[in-house]
Design an enzyme around this catalytic site. Structure first.
Site, mmCIF file in Angstrom:
data_model
loop_
_atom_site.group_PDB
_atom_site.id
_atom_site.type_symbol
_atom_site.label_atom_id
_atom_site.label_comp_id
_atom_site.label_asym_id
_atom_site.label_seq_id
_atom_site.Cartn_x
_atom_site.Cartn_y
_atom_site.Cartn_z
ATOM 1 N N GLU A 183 -47.735 11.358 -33.325
ATOM 2 C CA GLU A 183 -47.639 11.993 -34.649
ATOM 3 C C GLU A 183 -48.970 12.568 -35.122
ATOM 4 O O GLU A 183 -49.241 12.628 -36.329
ATOM 5 C CB GLU A 183 -47.085 10.994 -35.688
ATOM 6 C CG GLU A 183 -45.647 10.567 -35.431
ATOM 7 C CD GLU A 183 -45.081 9.650 -36.499
ATOM 8 O OE1 GLU A 183 -45.882 8.920 -37.128
ATOM 9 O OE2 GLU A 183 -43.876 9.655 -36.701
ATOM 10 N N GLU A 252 -38.008 9.844 -32.585
ATOM 11 C CA GLU A 252 -37.797 8.821 -33.619
ATOM 12 C C GLU A 252 -36.748 9.296 -34.601
ATOM 13 O O GLU A 252 -37.025 10.128 -35.467
ATOM 14 C CB GLU A 252 -39.099 8.510 -34.378
ATOM 15 C CG GLU A 252 -40.136 7.768 -33.574
ATOM 16 C CD GLU A 252 -41.315 7.296 -34.426
ATOM 17 O OE1 GLU A 252 -41.186 7.295 -35.678
ATOM 18 O OE2 GLU A 252 -42.343 6.926 -33.845
#
Length: 1537
Positions: A183, A252
């Site tokens: 991320e 995710e």
């Protein structure tokens, strides 16, 4: 030996080489998918973090993931857990990464390894070791050599371990993908160019590891090739990879959210997760990972945040303890299966999108060779839609996706959850001989040294906490001293970056304070007393998890770094202690001595105290021993009563605890899965501890041996209520769609012990609060019994949810098979109008109300849901009649069947979909192969071979649409139905006969009377709304089964006359003659000798005399004469020669003695319902028509000031009817009802306000449901949408429409079945309540002997329902009077409509109520119960019999009078007899100006004492009347039997 050894060795080498070759897995990818060994894969993955569970749990977690339809397990690698100190590694216990991956391999699953090594994951410091921060010159996550060296060292270490254990796919291992960084794109911008260089370095470093599988970079839009950039989030359907060579991967999908101390529990609905997954695959995704699939527990001090709780449950498909979270786990499992059914199409096909409007999209994946797969998505957040795609109709609830693997049949919809729900409970430990409470010992935290300023090192500044402790402990002591000359009082002020501060001055705790959630900096201020001389100031700072996310989170400061720390004296004189000499000590002495360790728990030298157990004492250690709970269920410890600290079981930390930190009480709102999810939606447990229960893994326990629990309490708590519990499935529930399979399971090897609720229909509520809803099919007791039989005593059970399995009701008066057989035994044919829409003034037109509750259903149109249910029921009926051999080809009586009913009347309202629907109806009917013709009434141009037919008062002008169809009249309305408030409808027999004769005269060959016997709307079956209980219909056989004369007899004569020329009518040619002035003749002729004739006078006022074929005939106005031989008139429709029976109601003379009981409404008047919402619900949808009644309840708080300004207001309620009773603060303030045909009305009533809470309770009642017109099923009832307002004289308005409304369905007495003769409750006999609303009355009565019909005279009652021996005889409303001006003189010659010929004006619409004798018991053992809604007086209620009071004849001269008494009766009296020009009708004859004087004597002679008598109406028999030649003489007789 050697000769055999060498070849054996060679063989072994060859075999091993071969094994290596076949076990090696090649993993590549293209722009569509991950490719494994040359095959594109559709992959479902789930995150399970190995340190958040235990090695003993791993196999079960992975097994359940595989059962849930997953292909892979994903995990991070947690750097700080594995390298807590530089170059010191830990891969033991639940940090054994290699063992975890091998468990994945053993289960036959793939692994996705997110090495990172930055993890985020709400893990302490994002997974970075805190010691990194102390390396000189190191900067995190940027182009920094020191950081890159450490990151590369750890990454290489992990990769080398994997290679050594051959766990990478090319080595035959399960790892098919790896991830570098995590991320970074979300927080990259502040790092500038250095961040971009860092990303490039990460990619090159990863590639250099040479692992042979693709690398991922999630949330990294600029990921360098060959990195695959991926998506994280709640939704990723709009994500597109940055390279056409990269597949669309979702790393995710957040299945819930993490929880913080002080927050309510987060939940993400299963419907929304499924929607997001389906949308992702619909838009080209081929791999998706659930974050988390199992969240687990933040053992020890690994939770991040700050303020992340110890539980990391995440609302995942597997809960914190490893149990299936149902329905989420099962609903997703079904989704995986449905998507995998079309994997070839999704992986290889071309996608074509079709915009169906309103946010509805169909996506079709097609592959050559007729392989396809389809998604249909509705992204609208509020509106359901039915759409047609490629010829198939789909119902799409709002915010849902349907999966149709063959592009024809929906196998799954994301919003339709058919999986069971588990209600998890926590059971107390049931170990035998276990004490009810734990026995505790304790030790104080020894901080005498730190309170005197003794530390491990010193500095002349306030240090940052984490760089000082290197996160070896949550705690850091800051200690200094100050020398003052005299005693003084000052304010100690400490500026800290948190998270918690405890301040001691001279050894005494002066105060404690913690940060508010999200606001980590705070200022501590406390007034303290200083003594002359040296004063010791000791500040204990505590962290609660370190930051784990954001740009530069690694540099967040903790503790009292930089201060300032000041002593503020009088006059704002201050002493700044910030830069004085500070002593420091990391951690607590008890932790340094490891008081929690097993060996120290048994160390007698520590002298754990048991003399008393202190409570609310800060900095205290508590210890207790306990036995491990029996069984295999997960174990938790309930720490309610404690405040904050850490807990250990047998030396192993189960994490921080903080059970007195409660969640915000105001953030929990009703959860709606529809619409974009955010972590603030769907929170629960507001105002409750954020975490009360703490997971104790079974592997931490020692079965059969003493176990030790140690707590360190920081603030001061009470351990005396602490107990251990097991987590298990308390109840399992399911609401399953028709056609699906109900599956119920227990976990941990337990069996289903009981079924507490089972119903088949439209069930309300949710797991734990089910209640029967809007309808039930079959006997509820039988359904419950069936489910018990299938399930009790078994660990699981499955049941097909079908009507066939769960039953219908064909008992009693619903036994239509018995009815048809009785018709057959009478030698009659049967026309079976299956419909299944019937209209018939039956509630909801005969369509079940539960059908209205099916999401997306639309009645009687091209709607797949409706068609499926209609086909199911129609097929059921046909199969039943076939099984009983009742169809004509089987020798049965059924010669015609009907599909649909009067659809042509309503069809325009359905547009093109109606045309498609009626075509489908015809195809359905034909497919049932009944062997007899199908008809469609009122259906112009029906599909062939359907026969269209006519309904109405007249059908002579009707012509069938096909020359191959006969002219048929399916409904000749013999009268009309009646609504409350209407006068009695009648249709003259002359007009009915005229209509029939005209129909056959104009070519008709089949005619049906609707109704021939109308009967009674028992129970609550009357439609309308506002239709009466009586459905007499003025039919030839009256409501009670008596012959209605003269209608019955006159029509009988008509049938005989027409039947006399049946051959001519069915085989002959018709020739017509027009005489003018609406007079004509029709002759049917086969040959010169076989003919039949009709003479018609359609003029409404003028009689006619015509010459037809040489003979003169007199034809009264609006009449038809029938001449079977075309010469002699045998019947004229206007000349009624049949007797008239005058029916009377005869009291039985049996007095009734009444008891009464008030309806229980106390809780309703206080607003206590069964459920509540913030809207006004539509009544039918809410009650499912299980009752006429629905309580709407709310309250409004009025301040004293508001009450003084607005002492009175008008309560204004807009309702869709049908009846409203309004209560205000417990008092009935008014009632109002709609008028027939206008069901919406406005209720207004002045109320007095009081300060405080004012309760408003509105009782809404329906009076039958609509049954006709297009979309009748959408007509609302009740206070749907309101508004409900309080309006002041000055216009000030309090709108209650969006208040919280509580609801209760039905009356308490209904639910308790007070109407049952078997119900035992206390009734009151004294002081009979009169005119009291909402009151129950009961009496017993004796049934008179005989066979005469029984009725109840309910004159004096208001409105309600009546039961006899538990059988509902219907609604009553005798207080509703018919209008005064509806009744006019009746002239049969006027074309009839339902407003003609009404009687009983200004009388009750229905006063008498039919009591079938089959409902009664012989003798006095009968119970009558009334529920009175508006207030009445039962003292006038009586039981009566219906008998023939008199019979009459009114016959023209030249005919024959025939009179007969019904049954075995004989004539006893002639009340009237006159042959002349008398007037009036039966019951009101009046003598005229002329008559034969001996008429009465003649009639008495012929009739008295006889059962029947016959008199020729001639002057020879009766004498001369003396009437002039222009007077038509008649004989009128009224006789008593």
């Amino acid at each position: 030996m050697s000769s055999f050894g060498v070849p054996s060795l060679a063989s072994l080498v060859l075999i091993l080489s071969f094994f290596v070759l076949v076990s090696s897995t090649e993993v590549t990818h293209d722009g569509r998918a991950i490719i494994i060994d040359g095959e594109k894969k559709l992959l479902f993955s789930g995150s399970i973090h190995y340190p958040r569970s235990t090695p003993e749990m791993w196999p079960d977690l992975i097994r359940k993931a595989k059962l849930g339809g997953l292909d892979a397990i994903e995990t991070y690698v947690f750097w700080n857990a594995h390298e807590p100190r530089r170059r010191e590694y830990n891969f033991e216990g639940n940090l054994d990464l290699i063992r975890f991956i091998k468990e994945i391999k053993n289960a036959g699953l793939y692994s996705v390894l997110r090495i990172g090594p930055y993890a985020c994951a709400e893990w302490n410091y994002g997974g970075f070791p805190v010691w990194l921060r102390n390396i000189p010159g190191l900067k995190f996550r940027t182009d920094n050599k020191q950081f890159e060296n450490e990151m590369q060292n750890f990454t290489t270490l992990i990769v080398d371990m994997l290679k050594e254990e051959e766990l990478l796919a090319p080595q035959g291992g399960p790892i098919i993908l790896a991830q570098i960084e995590n991320e970074y794109g979300n927080i990259m911008a502040p790092f500038g160019e250095a961040g971009k260089r860092y990303v490039q370095w990460c990619a090159k470093m990863a590639e250099a590891q040479n692992i042979g599988v693709p690398w991922l970079m999630c949330q990294q839009a600029d990921a360098p090739q060959p990195m695959i950039n991926t998506c994280n989030g709640f939704y990723c359907d709009n994500f597109e990879p940055n390279n056409p060579k990269s597949p669309k991967i979702w790393t995710e999908n957040w299945t819930g959210w993490f929880q913080k101390w002080g927050e309510a529990k987060p939940h993400r609905p299963a419907e929304d997760i499924a929607f997001s997954v389906a949308r992702f695959f619909q838009t080209g995704g081929t791999m998706q990972n659930y974050y988390m699939y199992h969240g687990g527990t933040n053992f020890g001090r690994y939770s991040g945040g700050p303020y992340i709780s110890t539980t990391y449950d995440y609302d995942a498909p597997l809960d914190e303890y490893g149990n299936l979270r149902q329905p989420k786990w099962g609903h997703l499992k079904e989704l995986h299966s449905s998507i995998k059914m079309m994997d070839i199409a999704l992986l290889q096909g071309n996608a074509n999108d079709t915009d169906l409007g309103n946010g509805v999209t169909a996506t079709k994946y097609s592959v050559a060779g007729n392989v396809s797969g389809c998604f249909l998505s509705n992204t609208n957040t509020t509106t359901d839609f039915s759409v047609v795609f490629e010829g198939t109709e789909y119902f799409l609830p709002a915010w849902s996706v349907s999966v149709a693997p063959d592009c024809k049949t929906e196998v799954y919809n994301t919003a339709k959850v058919n999986t069971e729900t588990h209600i998890m409970i926590k059971n107390p430990d049931t170990c035998k001989e276990k004490p009810k409470t734990l026995s505790w010992s304790w030790l104080p935290e020894n901080h005498g040294d730190t309170l005197k300023g003794v530390g491990s090192f010193t500095a002349n500044k306030l240090l940052e906490q984490t760089t000082t402790t290197i996160d070896e402990s949550d705690y850091l002591w800051y200690m200094t001293s100050v020398d003052v000359k005299e005693n003084e009082s000052v304010v100690l002020r400490v500026n800290t970056t948190g998270h918690i501060l405890h301040a001691f001055v001279n050894g005494e705790l002066v105060g404690s304070q913690y940060s508010l959630l999200g606001e980590w900096e705070f200022v501590f201020e406390k007034k303290v007393s200083l003594n002359a001389g040296i004063n010791y100031i000791s500040l204990l700072s505590a962290t609660v998890g370190l930051s784990n996310y954001g740009s530069f989170f690694e540099y967040d400061s903790y503790g009292i770094v930089g201060g300032p720390v000041e002593l503020i004296g009088s006059g704002n004189n201050s002493i700044d202690l910030t830069k004085t000499k500070w002593a420091y000590k990391v951690g607590l002495n008890g932790m340094e001595k490891e008081l929690f360790a097993e060996e120290n728990c048994k160390n007698e030298s520590l002298q754990w105290r048991t003399d008393y157990i202190p409570t609310l004492k800060p900095f205290t250690w508590y210890k207790a021993t306990f036995d491990a709970p029996i069984g295999d269920e997960p174990v938790v410890v309930d720490l309610l009563g404690m405040v904050k600290g850490e807990a250990w079981v047998n030396g192993q930390s189960i994490g921080r605890f903080w059970p007195n930190y409660t969640a915000d009480p105001d953030v929990c709102k009703p959860c709606d899965y529809r619409g974009q999810y955010s972590d603030s939606k769907c929170r629960t447990d507001c105002g409750e501890p954020s975490q009360r229960w703490y997971h104790v893994p079974r592997s931490f326990l020692k079965p059969g041996l003493p176990n030790t629990l140690v707590l360190f309490e920081e603030f001061g708590g009470n351990p005396l209520q602490i107990n251990f519990q097991t987590v298990t499935v308390g109840n399992t529930c399911a609401k399953v769609e028709e056609g699906k399979t109900l599956l119920l399971t227990c976990q941990a090897g337990r069996s289903i012990s009981d079924i507490t609720f089972a119903a088949y229909g439209d069930i309300q509520g949710e797991c734990g609060s089910f209640k029967t809803g809007k309808c039930e099919s079959g006997d509820p007791g039988e359904v419950l019994s069936l489910i018990k039989q299938e399930c009790v005593g078994k660990p699981w059970c499955s049941i097909e949810v079908t009507y066939k399995k769960l039953g219908y009701n064909f008992e009693g008066d619903l036994d239509f098979i018995k009815f048809i057989k009785i018709a057959q035994s009478a030698g009659l044919y049967v026309i079976l109008r299956i419909g299944p829409y019937v209209c018939a003034e039956w509630k909801f037109g005969g369509i079940p109300v539960w059908l209205h509750q099916l999401p997306g259903v639309e009645f009687r149109t091209e709607n797949q849901i409706f068609k499926d249910e209609m086909q199911n029921f129609t097929t059921l009926i046909v199969n039943k009649v076939k099984e009983e051999k009742l169809l004509a080809p089987q020798g049965g009586p059924i010669i015609i069947t009907q599909i649909e009913n009067e659809y042509g009347n309503a069809m325009k309202g359905y547009g093109a979909a109606g045309q498609t629907y009626i075509q489908w109806c015809a195809e359905l009917a034909q497919s049932l192969d009944v062997g007899v013709p199908w008809i469609m009434c009122q259906q112009p141009n029906p599909p062939s071979p359907m026969i269209n037919t006519c309904n109405g008062f007249y059908c002579e002008k009707f012509q069938p649409s096909s020359p191959n169809s006969p002219k048929m009249w399916t409904e000749n309305w013999t009268g009309w139905f009646k609504a409350w408030g209407e006068a009695e409808p009648h249709r003259p027999v002359e007009d009915v006969a005229f209509a029939v004769a005209r129909f056959f005269e104009s070519g008709g060959t089949y005619q049906n009377y609707y109704m021939y016997h109308g009967g009674t709307n028992f129970g609550r079956t009357a439609g309308g709304p506002f239709l009466t209980t009586s459905y007499d219909y003025d039919a030839p056989i009256d409501e009670y089964g008596n012959v209605r004369q003269p209608k019955w007899g006159h029509l009988k004569q008509l049938h005989a006359a027409i039947k006399a020329m049946e051959k001519a009518l069915t085989h002959g040619e018709a020739n017509t003659t027009d005489f003018g002035n609406s007079v004509g003749a029709t002759k049917y002729i086969i040959n010169d000798t076989d003919a039949g004739c009709f003479l018609v006078n359609a003029n409404q006022s003028t009689d006619a005399t015509v010459n037809f074929e040489g003979t003169e005939y007199y034809v009264p106005a609006r009449s038809v004469s029938i001449l079977p031989d075309c010469k002699t008139v045998v019947f004229n429709t206007a000349k009624v020669s049949t007797q008239t029976n005058l029916m009377v109601n005869k009291p039985t003379g049996v007095p009734l003695s009444w008891e009464w009981k008030a309806e229980t409404i106390k809780s309703n008047l206080k607003g206590k319902g069964s459920f509540e919402t913030k809207q006004l619900l539509e009544q039918i949808n809410t009650t499912g028509d299980t009752s006429d009644y629905l309580w709407y309840m709310t309250s409004v708080n009025i301040t004293e000031e508001e009450a003084s300004f607005t002492k009175t207001m008008t309560l204004r309620v807009k309702t869709a009817g049908h009846v409203l009773h309004a209560f205000y603060n417990g008092h009935l303030i008014g009632s109002q009802y709609a008028t027939e045909g206008n069901y919406r009305f406005l209720f207004e009533k002045t109320v007095k306000l009081k300060s405080g809470k004012n309760f408003i309770s509105l009782l809404s009642a329906t009076v039958g449901l609509a049954n006709y017109r297009p979309h009748f099923d959408s007509w609302p009832a009740g206070i749907a949408q309101g508004p409900v307002q309080l309006v002041a004289a000055d216009g000030t308005t309090i709108d209650l429409t969006r208040n919280t409304w509580s609801y209760k369905i039905g009356m308490h007495g209904e639910r308790k079945k007070l109407y049952s003769p078997h119900h035992h409750t206390k009734w009151y006999s004294a002081d009979l309540a009169i005119d009291r609303p909402l009151t129950w009355y009961k009496t017993t009565f004796e049934v008179p002997e005989g066979e005469d019909a029984l009725v109840l005279d309910l004159q004096g009652m208001g409105k309600g329902e009546a039961w006899v021996n538990g059988h509902s005889i219907g609604r009553y409303w005798p207080s509703f009077m018919a209008a005064k001006n509806e009744c006019q003189p009746c002239d049969y010659r006027i074309k009839y409509d339902d407003s003609n010929c009404r009687t009983g004006c200004d009388q009750p619409s229905q006063r008498w109520y039919h009591v079938p004798r089959s409902y009664t018991n012989a003798g006095a053992n009968n119970t009558l119960v009334l529920f009175e809604e508006v207030g009445g007086d039962p003292s006038n209620v009586s039981l009566q019999t219906v008998v023939v009071g008199a019979v009459c004849g009114d016959i023209g001269e030249g005919s024959t009078l025939v009179l007969s008494c019904p049954g075995q009766g004989k004539f006893t009296e002639i009340q009237f007899a006159s042959f002349g020009d008398q007037s009036g009708e039966c019951g009101s004859f009046q003598k005229g100006s002329c008559e034969a004087p001996d008429t009465s004597a003649v009639i008495q002679k012929e009739c008295i004492g006889r059962s029947n008598c016959t008199v020729d109406v001639t002057e020879e028999a009766l004498g001369k009347s003396g009437c002039s030649s222009n007077v038509t003489t008649r004989l009128a007789v009224q006789a008593v039997c």
